[in-house]
Design a protein around this motif. Structure first.
Motif, PDB file in Angstrom:
ATOM      1  N   VAL A 191       0.929  -1.260  -0.101  1.00 21.69           N
ATOM      2  CA  VAL A 191      -0.045   0.167  -0.038  1.00 21.69           C
ATOM      3  C   VAL A 191       0.878   1.295   0.133  1.00 21.69           C
ATOM      4  CG1 VAL A 191      -1.626   1.550   1.404  1.00 21.69           C
ATOM      5  CG2 VAL A 191      -1.727  -1.030   1.203  1.00 21.69           C
ATOM      6  N   LYS A 192       1.993   1.160   0.734  1.00 21.45           N
ATOM      7  CA  LYS A 192       2.825   2.408   0.898  1.00 21.45           C
ATOM      8  C   LYS A 192       3.461   2.627  -0.444  1.00 21.45           C
ATOM      9  CE  LYS A 192       7.150   3.782   3.450  1.00 21.45           C
ATOM     10  NZ  LYS A 192       8.136   3.430   2.471  1.00 21.45           N
ATOM     11  N   ALA A 193       3.936   1.450  -1.382  1.00 23.01           N
ATOM     12  CA  ALA A 193       4.181   1.839  -2.285  1.00 23.01           C
ATOM     13  C   ALA A 193       3.427   2.455  -3.396  1.00 23.01           C
ATOM     14  CB  ALA A 193       5.057   0.656  -3.037  1.00 23.01           C
ATOM     15  N   ASP A 194       2.203   2.013  -3.632  1.00 22.52           N
ATOM     16  CA  ASP A 194       1.283   2.427  -4.489  1.00 22.52           C
ATOM     17  C   ASP A 194       0.979   4.171  -3.885  1.00 22.52           C
ATOM     18  OD1 ASP A 194       0.733   0.620  -5.992  1.00 22.52           O
ATOM     19  OD2 ASP A 194      -1.158  -0.137  -5.028  1.00 22.52           O
ATOM     20  N   LEU A 195       0.871   4.317  -2.704  1.00 18.89           N
ATOM     21  CA  LEU A 195       0.532   5.666  -2.392  1.00 18.89           C
ATOM     22  C   LEU A 195       1.803   6.589  -2.698  1.00 18.89           C
ATOM     23  CD1 LEU A 195      -1.158   4.971   1.004  1.00 18.89           C
ATOM     24  CD2 LEU A 195      -2.225   6.055  -1.110  1.00 18.89           C
ATOM     25  N   GLU A 196       3.057   6.104  -2.578  1.00 17.83           N
ATOM     26  CA  GLU A 196       4.171   7.018  -2.857  1.00 17.83           C
ATOM     27  C   GLU A 196       4.232   7.144  -4.139  1.00 17.83           C
ATOM     28  OE1 GLU A 196       7.016   5.647   0.942  1.00 17.83           O
ATOM     29  OE2 GLU A 196       7.058   4.548  -1.089  1.00 17.83           O
ATOM     30  N   PHE A 197       3.903   6.279  -5.064  1.00 17.35           N
ATOM     31  CA  PHE A 197       4.001   6.773  -6.401  1.00 17.35           C
ATOM     32  C   PHE A 197       2.652   7.621  -6.743  1.00 17.35           C
ATOM     33  CE2 PHE A 197       2.049   5.929 -10.925  1.00 17.35           C
ATOM     34  CZ  PHE A 197       3.265   5.983 -11.413  1.00 17.35           C
ATOM     35  N   ALA A 198       1.444   7.355  -6.090  1.00 15.35           N
ATOM     36  CA  ALA A 198       0.259   8.236  -6.325  1.00 15.35           C
ATOM     37  C   ALA A 198       0.592   9.869  -6.154  1.00 15.35           C
ATOM     38  CB  ALA A 198      -0.962   7.729  -5.831  1.00 15.35           C
ATOM     39  N   SER A 199       1.378   9.900  -4.732  1.00 16.99           N
ATOM     40  CA  SER A 199       1.770  11.186  -4.358  1.00 16.99           C
ATOM     41  C   SER A 199       2.632  11.983  -5.079  1.00 16.99           C
ATOM     42  CB  SER A 199       2.320  11.111  -3.081  1.00 16.99           C
ATOM     43  OG  SER A 199       2.949  12.424  -2.446  1.00 16.99           O
ATOM     44  N   ILE A 226       1.943   5.358   9.947  1.00 19.53           N
ATOM     45  CA  ILE A 226       1.663   5.035  11.544  1.00 19.53           C
ATOM     46  C   ILE A 226       1.457   3.740  11.662  1.00 19.53           C
ATOM     47  CG2 ILE A 226      -0.019   5.392  13.257  1.00 19.53           C
ATOM     48  CD1 ILE A 226      -0.636   8.403  12.271  1.00 19.53           C
ATOM     49  N   SER A 227       0.769   2.967  10.943  1.00 22.73           N
ATOM     50  CA  SER A 227       0.570   1.572  10.834  1.00 22.73           C
ATOM     51  C   SER A 227       1.877   0.681  10.767  1.00 22.73           C
ATOM     52  CB  SER A 227      -0.376   0.980  10.038  1.00 22.73           C
ATOM     53  OG  SER A 227      -1.990   1.600  10.229  1.00 22.73           O
ATOM     54  N   LEU A 228       2.741   1.187  10.193  1.00 18.60           N
ATOM     55  CA  LEU A 228       3.859   0.489   9.984  1.00 18.60           C
ATOM     56  C   LEU A 228       5.000   0.826  11.133  1.00 18.60           C
ATOM     57  CD1 LEU A 228       4.416   0.947   5.944  1.00 18.60           C
ATOM     58  CD2 LEU A 228       4.288  -1.364   7.464  1.00 18.60           C
ATOM     59  N   GLY A 229       4.623   1.962  11.741  1.00 14.52           N
ATOM     60  CA  GLY A 229       5.646   2.446  12.803  1.00 14.52           C
ATOM     61  C   GLY A 229       6.606   3.409  12.241  1.00 14.52           C
ATOM     62  N   ASN A 230       6.250   4.038  11.047  1.00 18.16           N
ATOM     63  CA  ASN A 230       7.264   4.928  10.335  1.00 18.16           C
ATOM     64  C   ASN A 230       6.664   6.300  10.693  1.00 18.16           C
ATOM     65  OD1 ASN A 230       8.567   2.714   9.166  1.00 18.16           O
ATOM     66  ND2 ASN A 230       7.076   3.164   7.245  1.00 18.16           N
ATOM     67  N   TYR A 231       7.107   6.725  12.045  1.00 16.97           N
ATOM     68  CA  TYR A 231       6.391   7.985  12.610  1.00 16.97           C
ATOM     69  C   TYR A 231       6.998   9.159  12.094  1.00 16.97           C
ATOM     70  CZ  TYR A 231       4.881   4.490  15.809  1.00 16.97           C
ATOM     71  OH  TYR A 231       4.110   3.342  16.470  1.00 16.97           O
ATOM     72  N   ASP A 232       8.330   8.956  11.988  1.00 16.54           N
ATOM     73  CA  ASP A 232       8.927  10.286  11.111  1.00 16.54           C
ATOM     74  C   ASP A 232       8.344  10.591   9.653  1.00 16.54           C
ATOM     75  OD1 ASP A 232      10.382  11.184  13.246  1.00 16.54           O
ATOM     76  OD2 ASP A 232      12.007   9.862  12.682  1.00 16.54           O
ATOM     77  N   LYS A 233       8.202   9.556   8.930  1.00 19.23           N
ATOM     78  CA  LYS A 233       7.604   9.662   7.704  1.00 19.23           C
ATOM     79  C   LYS A 233       6.322  10.052   7.838  1.00 19.23           C
ATOM     80  CE  LYS A 233       9.296   8.964   4.076  1.00 19.23           C
ATOM     81  NZ  LYS A 233       9.987   9.596   3.225  1.00 19.23           N
ATOM     82  N   ALA A 234       5.378   9.606   8.693  1.00 21.50           N
ATOM     83  CA  ALA A 234       4.138   9.996   8.879  1.00 21.50           C
ATOM     84  C   ALA A 234       3.830  11.409   9.036  1.00 21.50           C
ATOM     85  CB  ALA A 234       3.410   9.233  10.068  1.00 21.50           C
ATOM     86  N   ILE A 235       4.784  11.905  10.031  1.00 23.67           N
ATOM     87  CA  ILE A 235       4.846  13.267  10.321  1.00 23.67           C
ATOM     88  C   ILE A 235       5.114  14.039   9.003  1.00 23.67           C
ATOM     89  CG2 ILE A 235       6.191  15.227  11.339  1.00 23.67           C
ATOM     90  CD1 ILE A 235       6.450  13.174  13.801  1.00 23.67           C
ATOM     91  N   GLU A 236       6.173  13.593   8.073  1.00 22.78           N
ATOM     92  CA  GLU A 236       6.504  14.210   6.979  1.00 22.78           C
ATOM     93  C   GLU A 236       5.368  14.604   5.864  1.00 22.78           C
ATOM     94  OE1 GLU A 236       9.372  13.005   3.240  1.00 22.78           O
ATOM     95  OE2 GLU A 236      10.238  12.728   5.404  1.00 22.78           O
TER      96      GLU A 236
END
Length: 538
Positions: A191-199, A226-236
């Motif tokens: 899902v993250k990869a799909d959304l990064e491409f979409a962004s 957040i679900s993946l625990g990537n909190y800095d990326k979520a903030i970004e």
């Protein structure tokens, strides 16, 4: 009985043939498409792909709209929100009702794997074929990006509901009976990869109302991080949305009823106020209904069921003499009391600050008046009495579900557009990420941006924890948020349901296993090439 059995057997074979696919490619026949609707004919130009993208929006609109048997609302029932108010008690008893054959369990699985995902994968597949004609890579990637957003949206919902699920990453062209479930972390990374491409490739401003933009992708990416625990990326990613310049919280009265009694929060839900053309700069993604418009909702039965679900069945209320005290009127619509909110939702979350704008009379209807002219209590305020059912007929109602019913008040459905993502939630997601990272002050700062618009008391850093954020999400996102998805994502479903649901049967039957839905039994049966393990406890 024989006919029923035969139909069931035929149904299993049909399901096997259709699982995750839309059509069977009998390449041995080497047939040429005859229909102008064949994807081989239509998905060769940008115009054709734009038409196909419409079907993705339709699929999301219909996840709730096409069902009139309460299946969609199983992501609301039996949580800290409350339980079903109608007497047939849909998903009130977890032990007997939440099973692998439960209607709601099948509803979301079928919607994802037989509806939205095949459509998205078809667009992604055909867009990369040499037969597709594009003016440039940007045009092609924008189409793929919107399809990948929807693919991500479906997978994220499915993994939040069921845990380990199948990643549907390509268009199926033949029957397949050996699907394997992927671990939740694998699904979220996909899902993250799909959304990064979409962004990367989605536009900042939508070409048409309701189309997916970069901020919508970044908003969902925040939740996934957040679900993946990537909190800095979520903030970004949340910060990218908040600072983009496209969206802002609405803090002043606006729209079609700005000169009538109300407040800015109530303005968010008035007819005609959901889109940017109506002056609303807060919404990131808005589902378009367009009643009886080509490409929109064409029948009265496919309107928004929110009022039917959340609205009280006031018209059946009796007066103190046990005579009819209420009748259906346009201003109140026709609720059915599917979702009876818990006392925590109606009273508890407002106790510390009753003057919170979101608790105003313009946003919660707490006073009701007898409106049947034949009753001797006509126009008097409804007060509790022995003949009044306050779980079914009269209780405080959230007014954001109200709206114009173009099909008539008795239809019970409204047709104003509906926000799927708002900037207020982006702030609350960033607050969650800050909290999980350990920065409670910045979490409080973000929460206070949302509370500031509501003229509510600021929260202190010491008060902020996941339960506070979940309560703030109730205050801000009640009705909008499919609550089970959030609670399951946070691992708080069972705990908060037991604490706040209020219905003894629900509290006494929910168990740890119910953090997730069971895997549909019909998928397990049809996927006979590989043994599919059921979720623990079911």
């Amino acid at each position: 009985m024989k006919k029923v059995i035969n139909k069931s057997i035929r149904g299993i074979f049909l399901l096997t043939a259709l699982l995750f696919s839309q059509a069977c490619d009998e390449s041995v026949l080497d047939e040429k498409p005859l229909s102008f609707l064949s994807p081989d004919v239509t998905l060769v130009s940008n115009a054709g792909f734009q038409s196909a993208i419409t079907a993705l929006h339709q699929a999301v609109r219909e996840v709730a709209g096409i069902d009139d048997q309460n299946a969609y609302w199983s992501v609301y029932f039996g949580t800290d929100l409350g339980s079903i108010g109608v007497r047939d008690a849909y998903l009130r008893n977890y032990e007997t009702q939440l099973t692998p054959t439960f209607t709601g369990v099948n509803h979301f699985w079928d919607w994802g794997y037989l509806n939205l995902l095949p459509r998205a994968n078809q667009i992604i597949d055909y867009a990369q074929r040499p037969t597709a004609v594009w003016t440039d890579e940007k045009q092609k990637n924008a189409v793929i990006a919107e399809a990948r957003f929807f693919r991500a949206y479906a997978h994220n919902m499915l993994t939040n509901l069921y845990g380990d699920v199948v990643i549907a990453d390509k268009l199926a062209t033949e029957p397949k009976v050996d699907y394997q479930r992927n671990k939740r972390k694998e699904v979220l990374e996909f899902v993250k990869a799909d959304l990064e491409f979409a962004s990367q490739w989605l536009p900042l401003t939508e070409p048409q109302p309701g189309r997916i933009v970069k901020n919508a992708a970044d908003h969902l990416l925040t939740e996934v991080n957040i679900s993946l625990g990537n909190y800095d990326k979520a903030i970004e990613t949340a910060t990218a949305v908040i600072s983009s310049g496209r969206n802002q919280l609405m803090t002043q009265r606006f729209g079609t009823q700005k000169n009538q009694p109300g407040d800015v929060y109530s303005d968010l839900w008035k007819d005609g106020n959901q889109n940017r053309s109506g002056g609303n700069l807060e919404n990131l993604w808005v589902i378009q209904y367009e009643f009886q418009t080509p490409g929109g909702v064409t029948t009265s039965g496919n309107g928004r069921n929110w009022l039917r679900c959340w609205g009280a069945r006031y018209f059946d209320a009796k007066d103190p003499d046990n005579a009819s005290g209420m009748v259906i009127v346009d201003s109140l619509g026709r609720g059915v009391s599917w979702m009876r909110p818990s006392n925590h939702v109606l009273y508890g979350i407002w106790k510390d600050d009753p003057n919170d704008m979101r608790n105003s009379e313009y946003n919660i209807r707490r006073k009701w008046y007898y409106n049947n002219p034949t009753s001797k209590y006509f126009l008097k305020e409804v007060k509790f009495h022995a003949n009044l059912d306050t779980l079914y007929h009269i209780y405080p109602a959230f007014r954001k579900v109200e709206g114009l019913s173009l099909a008539g008040a008795t239809n019970g459905r409204t047709f104003n557009d509906w926000p799927m993502m708002r900037l207020a939630e982006t702030y609350l997601l960033r607050a969650e990420a800050y909290l999980m990272k350990g920065d409670k002050q910045k979490a409080a700062d973000d929460i206070n941006v949302v509370r500031g618009r509501a003229k509510a008391k600021p929260v202190t850093a010491a008060q902020v924890d996941l339960d506070y954020i979940l309560d703030e999400r109730l205050r801000e996102l009640i009705v909008e948020e499919p609550r089970r998805l959030t609670l399951s994502r946070m691992g708080k479903l069972v705990e908060r349901t037991k604490k706040y649901n209020g219905f003894a049967t629900t509290i006494n039957t929910i168990q740890a296993k119910n953090e997730l839905f069971p895997i549909p039994q019909k998928f397990i049966d049809a996927n006979f090439g590989v043994k599919v393990l059921q979720n623990p406890g079911y």
